[in-house]
Design a protein around this motif. Structure first.
Motif, mmCIF file in Angstrom:
data_model
loop_
_atom_site.group_PDB
_atom_site.id
_atom_site.type_symbol
_atom_site.label_atom_id
_atom_site.label_comp_id
_atom_site.label_asym_id
_atom_site.label_seq_id
_atom_site.Cartn_x
_atom_site.Cartn_y
_atom_site.Cartn_z
ATOM 1 N N SER A 198 -0.857 4.142 -2.643
ATOM 2 C CA SER A 198 -0.049 5.449 -2.559
ATOM 3 C C SER A 198 -0.266 6.482 -1.893
ATOM 4 O O SER A 198 0.371 7.497 -1.653
ATOM 5 C CB SER A 198 -0.009 5.831 -4.100
ATOM 6 N N SER A 199 -1.429 6.426 -1.232
ATOM 7 C CA SER A 199 -1.649 7.406 -0.128
ATOM 8 C C SER A 199 -1.451 7.026 1.416
ATOM 9 O O SER A 199 -1.557 7.755 2.201
ATOM 10 C CB SER A 199 -3.299 7.792 -0.241
ATOM 11 N N ASP A 200 -1.171 5.741 1.362
ATOM 12 C CA ASP A 200 -0.949 5.272 2.828
ATOM 13 C C ASP A 200 -0.052 6.203 3.691
ATOM 14 O O ASP A 200 -0.186 6.325 4.866
ATOM 15 C CB ASP A 200 -0.525 3.783 2.680
ATOM 16 N N TRP A 201 1.155 6.512 3.198
ATOM 17 C CA TRP A 201 2.006 7.167 3.947
ATOM 18 C C TRP A 201 1.718 8.267 4.681
ATOM 19 O O TRP A 201 2.140 8.730 5.894
ATOM 20 C CB TRP A 201 3.283 7.571 3.128
ATOM 21 N N TRP A 202 0.608 9.121 4.407
ATOM 22 C CA TRP A 202 0.085 10.129 5.102
ATOM 23 C C TRP A 202 -1.429 9.840 5.514
ATOM 24 O O TRP A 202 -1.607 10.679 6.367
ATOM 25 C CB TRP A 202 0.390 11.331 4.109
ATOM 26 N N PHE A 203 -1.974 9.187 4.905
ATOM 27 C CA PHE A 203 -3.490 9.213 4.973
ATOM 28 C C PHE A 203 -3.940 8.158 6.168
ATOM 29 O O PHE A 203 -5.249 8.217 6.700
ATOM 30 C CB PHE A 203 -4.233 9.035 3.685
ATOM 31 N N THR B 258 0.533 -1.645 -2.044
ATOM 32 C CA THR B 258 0.654 -0.592 -1.131
ATOM 33 C C THR B 258 -0.380 0.746 -1.445
ATOM 34 O O THR B 258 -0.253 0.685 -2.850
ATOM 35 C CB THR B 258 1.811 -0.065 -0.368
ATOM 36 N N LYS C 128 -5.962 8.115 10.618
ATOM 37 C CA LYS C 128 -5.522 9.540 11.182
ATOM 38 C C LYS C 128 -7.026 10.244 11.460
ATOM 39 O O LYS C 128 -6.948 11.335 11.193
ATOM 40 C CB LYS C 128 -4.593 10.165 10.578
ATOM 41 N N GLU C 129 -7.995 9.732 11.448
ATOM 42 C CA GLU C 129 -9.244 10.062 11.549
ATOM 43 C C GLU C 129 -9.313 11.221 12.384
ATOM 44 O O GLU C 129 -9.627 12.412 11.755
ATOM 45 C CB GLU C 129 -10.337 9.088 12.003
ATOM 46 N N LEU D 282 -7.273 13.381 13.127
ATOM 47 C CA LEU D 282 -6.241 14.201 12.558
ATOM 48 C C LEU D 282 -6.984 14.986 11.443
ATOM 49 O O LEU D 282 -6.877 16.447 11.141
ATOM 50 C CB LEU D 282 -4.992 13.896 12.273
ATOM 51 N N TRP D 283 -7.619 14.365 10.561
ATOM 52 C CA TRP D 283 -8.093 14.990 9.271
ATOM 53 C C TRP D 283 -9.290 15.690 9.611
ATOM 54 O O TRP D 283 -9.781 16.436 8.960
ATOM 55 C CB TRP D 283 -8.486 13.777 8.209
ATOM 56 N N VAL D 284 -10.134 15.306 10.840
ATOM 57 C CA VAL D 284 -11.364 15.956 11.027
ATOM 58 C C VAL D 284 -11.016 17.252 11.563
ATOM 59 O O VAL D 284 -11.484 18.371 11.375
ATOM 60 C CB VAL D 284 -12.155 15.077 11.969
#
Lengths: 193, 193, 193, 193, 193, 193
Positions: free
Chosen positions: C173-178, C171, C181-182, C184-186
């Motif tokens: 380690s950033s998967d939980w939030w990243f 896994t 979600k394109e 959203l992050w844009v």
């Protein structure tokens, strides 16, 4: 007595003075005191390896070579293009009231002249400490460290230091404690009893 | 060659090893390397002050006296009540493959024995570096430092170190650069030209 | 009352005690308190997953398992080869005046014995917290973390912990939030309204 | 399995989340994980002191009470005047795929309601951890901590917590290890053998 | 007068407020003040490049755009999904007693509206500062930075900022001082004399 | 385009350049970027207070006044006695390829000349930011800050800055958020609803 105490507080500022190259390297970091410590240890090994060298002089030069930075700050290679540092005045001001002030000044002058065997060994100790740090950062993933290493090794003067440097480049910075100890790292030392 | 490189990477871990007493003191902080650097400078001054002392030995003892902490970690006075550290094994493991390994071991053993003049001076250098740090923290407002100082000075062995310690207690840690320079701090050095 | 307060100040030193393994890993870092926090959360999950386990015991063991380090300091695998830690004495000294002192001692003894189901789960929680940190550092580019992981997973005892560990390795380690979600992050969350 | 791993990486961000009050206090500092660790230890003591309390619930509430901050960040009393935090949504998003997700949500809801004995004890554990930190900073010379303490103690709910708080104010944060040990701090533990 | 002083101490808290995105990125880090500084410099360049833009407005917007974070804290993209920040109230409370309070509020409102040319340039300056930081971390080995960059560039509004961003992605963050200077990095500037 | 990008990466090094005075002060600390940020905010207020001043010029001067330190490093008053900094060359090298390079050079020259109203206001902004930091450290218990303050205020040029400085000395650095809010600090803002 007061003069010695003032001198020692002054030398203490080197523990708080960061080596400014690491701002540019982008990882790692150390104080001038940390650098001077290992440089002095390296100086001892270089001097012991060379029967003609005066060990005490090489070690003291390495220990003292950045004393002026307590008053001048640390300057990296970029800084040095724009800054003229009056190291001589800094060294004189910090030592002039000490009973051993003249000896310290003489040692630092010899270091900067690069003319004696002892000075060359201490200069190489200064570089080798940096090369070891760069290798450590390279092992930890900093790609700029690889380029810095290329330049740093060219500053070395003596053959033995150059050979040491070649070996540093080939050695993983974790080898001294990590290599071939599977049983130990899994179960700990207690299981060996 | 590889053995020297491994040794130097190992010594480098002392730059990353925090002296654990400062967790308890609550302010300040330094690495074992930073401590060893100034201890060695102090050692030089103490040895120079005593015509009978072998300067090189005192300086090297101070430089080397915490080498074992690369493998054992640093232990403060609280820790020491619960931890038995096999310093001898650590020192032997870290030096055994070095050409100068035996000399390093001998110097550290002499330091720990506290029996020779040189060992006593190096022991006092170790304490004096700590006393200077405590005085600095006291000046910055940490009241615990005052109590720690009271105990630390009692660990000193030689008369000259005790006198130095008395003077440290009476000296403001900023005096070396701050004292009586009103014109300078207001207008900077350029105005003096 | 005073004894409880002293105990709580003592436990607070664990917030200031760095886990010494990270000096050697070369990146990352955490306090003993931070480690114990997530170890206790993991312990809760491991216990809940096993109907036979006493959840309260597993959580408390994890919360308490490094209490002795307030007095002994933290020792990594290199340190442990050279240091004998009297954990029992440390635990007794820190708990002996507490009304619940005996219960704490009993729980820590059980943890160290590794004999009960609860002890094994708490031991695995201790390792899993470290494995998660190593995976994080591996994801951030530290290559040594990969080797450390190889050893750490071998210390696991229970099947469920081993399966969790396999999943951790796979896994990011950033998967939980990243992840995925394109939009959203844009544009940020406001645009979703 | 993947859901548990993601959850654990998420909880890990609390090790990297600074408690924002210390920016305003001007000294000290800790992560949310460090705070939660000692809060859970305090919770254990408060629960054990009260025969009617369910220890496991109080400890878990304390361990979990700031879980939402992995997604929301930590907000001090100044921040809270300007920020509305959807803790419920954060807690649901972070637990919804966990087998024990519902239990975690229920415990956090109970904590926030402040209605049960267990919730009140966990609330007091949260405050007491902060009061201990403030006392520590006060002892180290931060005068603002004195004023903050005045407000923090008023947030306490239960009698036992208030009594503990009174005792904290009267206790030097170094007493647990420093008090009345002159011989030891001067000569070290070895001399006792 | 007192109101201006209070305002300036408040703005000072932005030096102590960490940008929370770096907790998630896992490397790098900066304060809100550091971010605002370079954003304002970028704003100056963007405005100068566009003859229609009012330079003073773009620079001031950039300098002021995160003022509210002194009271609200900094919120990254994850935080924003769970937190509603009353930026307007924060800005009003911090400016209402200032002689120039209304002008500051108006500038920040314009920035947030994204409707004027000046607002768009200041918005792009805000993003470009972050893109430069992400590129720096990518160069230093953080792989997550690559993905973050992909999203960040999509937030840019103006053509010139997009072109700058393309160039940032192609430029090594060390080029400005490191490129093609072999002689210099080996021998230092003194040898050129 | 590439020249602008290189310039922006260069300006970024100011985020990583510590102001070296704090090593000597013994507490506090900030980057050159953090200092320049608040200096520019202060500059804005000073300019707005003086109808004859060109606000844009004063703000830009403050924003740019330490640009040279990206190449030269930061030098405190002790350093300046031993170091000659070629600020002009540093500024020219960092701006010469920029479309707005000449304007930046002109503004910095004007700042250094101290001859125009705008230059004097920007000079005072530079000092006032430092005075605010010193007051903060004084409030936090650093006694040296009191003496430093005494000198710093004498460097101020304009009447309004001197009055502001008098007010700074009389204001507690926590007043802006802490004063007279007992109900709030005890119960939090939610209870006000």
């Amino acid at each position: 007595m007061r003069d010695i105490v003032n001198f020692l507080f002054e030398v203490g500022i080197l523990k708080k003075t960061p080596r400014s190259g690491y701002q540019f390297l982008g990882s790692g970091g150390e104080s001038v005191a940390e650098h001077s410590f290992r440089a002095a240890v390296i100086a001892y090994l270089l001097a012991k390896n060379n029967p003609k060298a005066d060990t005490q002089k090489v070690v003291l030069m390495s220990l003292f070579h950045d004393f002026h930075e307590a008053r001048t700050g640390d300057h990296n290679y970029v800084n040095k293009r724009y800054v003229t540092v009056n190291e001589d005045k800094a060294v004189i001001d910090l030592t002039k009231k000490l009973p051993v002030g003249q000896e310290i000044v003489t040692l630092i002058d010899e270091f900067n002249s690069r003319e004696t065997l002892e000075a060359r060994l201490a200069q190489d100790a200064d570089q080798l400490d940096f090369i070891l740090e760069l290798k450590r950062q390279q092992d930890l993933g900093n790609k700029s460290a690889t380029e810095w290493l290329r330049y740093s090794v060219k500053r070395l003067i003596t053959d033995f230091a150059k050979k040491l440097s070649d070996e540093i480049i080939k050695t993983d910075s974790s080898d001294w404690w990590f290599k071939k100890k599977e049983e130990l790292w899994v179960n700990g030392p207690n299981k060996h009893k």
